[in-house]
Write an enzyme that holds these catalytic residues in place. Structure first.
Site, PDB file in Angstrom:
ATOM      1  CE  LYS A   1      -2.354  -1.178   4.192  1.00 49.17           C
ATOM      2  NZ  LYS A   1      -0.930  -1.967   4.408  1.00 49.17           N
TER       3      LYS A   1
ATOM      4  NE  ARG B   1       1.470  -4.956  10.844  1.00 47.84           N
ATOM      5  CZ  ARG B   1       2.117  -4.558  10.368  1.00 47.84           C
ATOM      6  NH1 ARG B   1       4.043  -4.957  10.702  1.00 47.84           N
ATOM      7  NH2 ARG B   1       2.322  -3.378   9.436  1.00 47.84           N
TER       8      ARG B   1
ATOM      9  NE  ARG C   1       6.640  -0.768  10.241  1.00 46.06           N
ATOM     10  CZ  ARG C   1       4.963  -0.608   9.101  1.00 46.06           C
ATOM     11  NH1 ARG C   1       5.466  -0.125   8.072  1.00 46.06           N
ATOM     12  NH2 ARG C   1       4.395  -1.190   9.556  1.00 46.06           N
TER      13      ARG C   1
ATOM     14  NE  ARG D   1      -4.608  -0.653   9.955  1.00 40.05           N
ATOM     15  CZ  ARG D   1      -3.314  -0.610   9.346  1.00 40.05           C
ATOM     16  NH1 ARG D   1      -3.118   0.839   9.298  1.00 40.05           N
ATOM     17  NH2 ARG D   1      -2.614  -1.343   8.531  1.00 40.05           N
TER      18      ARG D   1
ATOM     19  NE  ARG E   1       7.258  -2.912   6.079  1.00 39.00           N
ATOM     20  CZ  ARG E   1       6.115  -2.454   6.693  1.00 39.00           C
ATOM     21  NH1 ARG E   1       5.789  -1.958   5.408  1.00 39.00           N
ATOM     22  NH2 ARG E   1       5.607  -3.246   7.859  1.00 39.00           N
TER      23      ARG E   1
HETATM   24  P1  AP5 Z   1       4.878  -1.998   1.542  1.00 36.34           P
HETATM   25  O1  AP5 Z   1       4.400  -0.800   0.245  1.00 36.34           O
HETATM   26  O2  AP5 Z   1       5.976  -1.530   2.385  1.00 36.34           O
HETATM   27  O3  AP5 Z   1       3.731  -2.647   2.343  1.00 36.34           O
HETATM   28  P2  AP5 Z   1       2.127  -1.492   3.356  1.00 36.34           P
HETATM   29  O4  AP5 Z   1       1.312  -2.266   2.798  1.00 36.34           O
HETATM   30  O5  AP5 Z   1       2.224  -0.301   3.130  1.00 36.34           O
HETATM   31  O6  AP5 Z   1       2.236  -2.511   4.609  1.00 36.34           O
HETATM   32  P3  AP5 Z   1       2.510  -1.406   6.385  1.00 36.34           P
HETATM   33  O7  AP5 Z   1       3.282  -2.896   6.708  1.00 36.34           O
HETATM   34  O8  AP5 Z   1       3.478  -0.454   6.006  1.00 36.34           O
HETATM   35  O9  AP5 Z   1       1.073  -1.873   5.924  1.00 36.34           O
HETATM   36  P4  AP5 Z   1       0.449  -1.955   7.654  1.00 36.34           P
HETATM   37  O10 AP5 Z   1      -0.782  -1.480   7.144  1.00 36.34           O
HETATM   38  O11 AP5 Z   1       0.338  -2.981   8.148  1.00 36.34           O
HETATM   39  O12 AP5 Z   1       1.140  -1.145   8.703  1.00 36.34           O
HETATM   40  P5  AP5 Z   1       1.246   1.119   8.515  1.00 36.34           P
HETATM   41  O13 AP5 Z   1       2.089   1.350   8.795  1.00 36.34           O
HETATM   42  O14 AP5 Z   1      -0.217   1.027   8.172  1.00 36.34           O
HETATM   43  O15 AP5 Z   1       5.567  -2.909   1.212  1.00 36.34           O
HETATM   44  C1  AP5 Z   1       5.918  -3.664   1.873  1.00 36.34           C
HETATM   45  C2  AP5 Z   1       7.788  -4.606   1.570  1.00 36.34           C
HETATM   46  O16 AP5 Z   1       6.983  -5.283   1.002  1.00 36.34           O
HETATM   47  C3  AP5 Z   1       8.606  -3.600   1.248  1.00 36.34           C
HETATM   48  O17 AP5 Z   1       9.986  -3.941   1.767  1.00 36.34           O
HETATM   49  C4  AP5 Z   1       8.155  -3.169   0.113  1.00 36.34           C
HETATM   50  O18 AP5 Z   1       9.182  -2.990  -0.455  1.00 36.34           O
HETATM   51  C5  AP5 Z   1       7.800  -4.597  -0.593  1.00 36.34           C
HETATM   52  N1  AP5 Z   1       7.146  -4.551  -1.996  1.00 36.34           N
HETATM   53  C6  AP5 Z   1       5.882  -3.784  -1.903  1.00 36.34           C
HETATM   54  N2  AP5 Z   1       5.533  -3.896  -3.382  1.00 36.34           N
HETATM   55  C7  AP5 Z   1       6.083  -5.749  -4.116  1.00 36.34           C
HETATM   56  C8  AP5 Z   1       6.023  -6.184  -4.717  1.00 36.34           C
HETATM   57  N3  AP5 Z   1       5.163  -5.676  -6.134  1.00 36.34           N
HETATM   58  N4  AP5 Z   1       6.855  -6.650  -5.233  1.00 36.34           N
HETATM   59  C9  AP5 Z   1       7.935  -7.335  -4.166  1.00 36.34           C
HETATM   60  N5  AP5 Z   1       7.666  -6.324  -2.679  1.00 36.34           N
HETATM   61  C10 AP5 Z   1       7.538  -5.411  -2.588  1.00 36.34           C
HETATM   62  O19 AP5 Z   1       0.462   0.602  10.052  1.00 36.34           O
HETATM   63  C11 AP5 Z   1       0.589  -0.035  10.713  1.00 36.34           C
HETATM   64  C12 AP5 Z   1       0.552  -0.422  12.645  1.00 36.34           C
HETATM   65  O20 AP5 Z   1      -0.264   1.355  13.031  1.00 36.34           O
HETATM   66  C13 AP5 Z   1      -0.711  -1.156  12.348  1.00 36.34           C
HETATM   67  O21 AP5 Z   1      -0.419  -2.331  12.568  1.00 36.34           O
HETATM   68  C14 AP5 Z   1      -1.816  -0.464  13.225  1.00 36.34           C
HETATM   69  O22 AP5 Z   1      -1.366  -0.835  14.872  1.00 36.34           O
HETATM   70  C15 AP5 Z   1      -1.699   1.035  13.353  1.00 36.34           C
HETATM   71  N6  AP5 Z   1      -2.679   1.913  12.422  1.00 36.34           N
HETATM   72  C16 AP5 Z   1      -1.981   2.285  11.436  1.00 36.34           C
HETATM   73  N7  AP5 Z   1      -3.300   3.070  10.669  1.00 36.34           N
HETATM   74  C17 AP5 Z   1      -3.926   2.820  11.977  1.00 36.34           C
HETATM   75  C18 AP5 Z   1      -5.731   3.158  11.867  1.00 36.34           C
HETATM   76  N8  AP5 Z   1      -6.173   3.036  10.599  1.00 36.34           N
HETATM   77  N9  AP5 Z   1      -6.415   2.220  12.646  1.00 36.34           N
HETATM   78  C19 AP5 Z   1      -5.729   1.579  13.374  1.00 36.34           C
HETATM   79  N10 AP5 Z   1      -4.965   1.792  13.723  1.00 36.34           N
HETATM   80  C20 AP5 Z   1      -3.562   1.895  13.282  1.00 36.34           C
END
Ligand code: AP5
Length: 214
Positions: free
Chosen positions: A13, A171, A160, A88, A127
């Site tokens: 994402k 997760r 992370r 979410r 990552r």
């Molecule tokens: P990446 O682009 O980093 O993936 P992502 O989907 O953004 O993953 P996140 O872990 O950031 O999502 P998340 O939803 O768990 O975390 P968030 O920060 O929102 O890609 C992942 C890896 O794969 C990278 O190394 C990339 O280079 C690689 N990659 C990407 N595309 C690829 C491809 N096509 N081929 C190969 N490799 C690829 O949230 C973290 C925490 O914050 C949550 O767990 C929660 O506790 C809290 N939080 C955040 N938002 C909320 C909310 N709205 N409500 C409640 N809690 C929340």
């Protein structure tokens, strides 16, 4: 244009949201990055969010909804924005509907980056993230120019805390239980765009651009 990104943790994402933001000149708003910046800055919000995030659980809706409503009402979002990691839960999606309705607009696209769990688990261990500017890399698929250093701001890259395998499993469970129902929610609204997130990053982006009408 208001776009939201759906998909499991690690589906890509953030990677795709950054590209869309560049291509459409709209701000990229990541709730995860906002929380991580608050944790780093030692704020009250960061202190509250940290225990949930480290455990792989969602931060409570009441800590997220107003924060996003305030952010999208800012001037730089007048032509739209891309929301990465919000909503979410169904209550968050309803709160977003109310916030955008007040602004006289609506969610135009919900981009669902579809990736099976096993691919996610493989990706997360590779990552590396910059906690300063939010840029993400991968030890195999997206290497920084200099190992361990962010191309954008020169800070050190880290694994992370919530990317440890046992936390990734939690997760994913939380995603399937609380976030996956949003796919149905946005499909019923007729704004869902599902792309195959197992493809190389450029191909995923091409699918998204096509779906957005480019
Ligand atoms: P990446 O682009 O980093 O993936 P992502 O989907 O953004 O993953 P996140 O872990 O950031 O999502 P998340 O939803 O768990 O975390 P968030 O920060 O929102 O890609 C992942 C890896 O794969 C990278 O190394 C990339 O280079 C690689 N990659 C990407 N595309 C690829 C491809 N096509 N081929 C190969 N490799 C690829 O949230 C973290 C925490 O914050 C949550 O767990 C929660 O506790 C809290 N939080 C955040 N938002 C909320 C909310 N709205 N409500 C409640 N809690 C929340």
């Amino acid at each position: 244009m208001i776009i939201i990104m759906l998909g499991a943790p690690g589906a890509g994402k953030g990677t795709q949201a950054a590209r869309i933001a560049d291509a459409y000149h709209i701000p990229h708003i990541s709730t995860g990055d906002i929380f991580r910046a608050n944790i780093k800055g030692g704020t009250e919000l960061g202190k509250k969010a940290k225990s949930y995030m480290d455990a792989g659980k969602l931060v409570p809706d009441e800590l997220v909804c107003d924060l996003v409503a305030d952010r999208i009402a800012q001037d730089d979002c007048k032509d739209g924005c891309i929301l990465d990691g919000f909503p979410r839960t169904i209550p968050q999606a309803k709160s977003l509907d109310e916030a955008v309705a007040k602004m006289g607009t609506k969610v135009d696209f919900a981009v669902n980056v579809d990736v099976p769990d096993q691919v996610i688990i493989d990706r997360m261990s590779g990552r590396r993230a910059c906690l300063k500017c939010g840029a993400t890399y991968h030890v195999e698929y997206k290497k920084p120019k200099q190992e361990g250093i962010c191309d954008v701001c020169g800070s050190e890259l880290v694994l992370r805390d919530d990317d440890k395998p046992e936390t990734v499993k939690t997760r994913l469970d939380v995603y399937h239980e609380q976030t996956q129902p949003l796919i149905d929610f946005y499909e019923k609204k007729g704004v869902l765009l599902t792309v195959d997130g197992t493809q190389p990053m450029d191909d995923v982006f091409a699918q998204i651009r096509k779906g957005l009408g480019d």
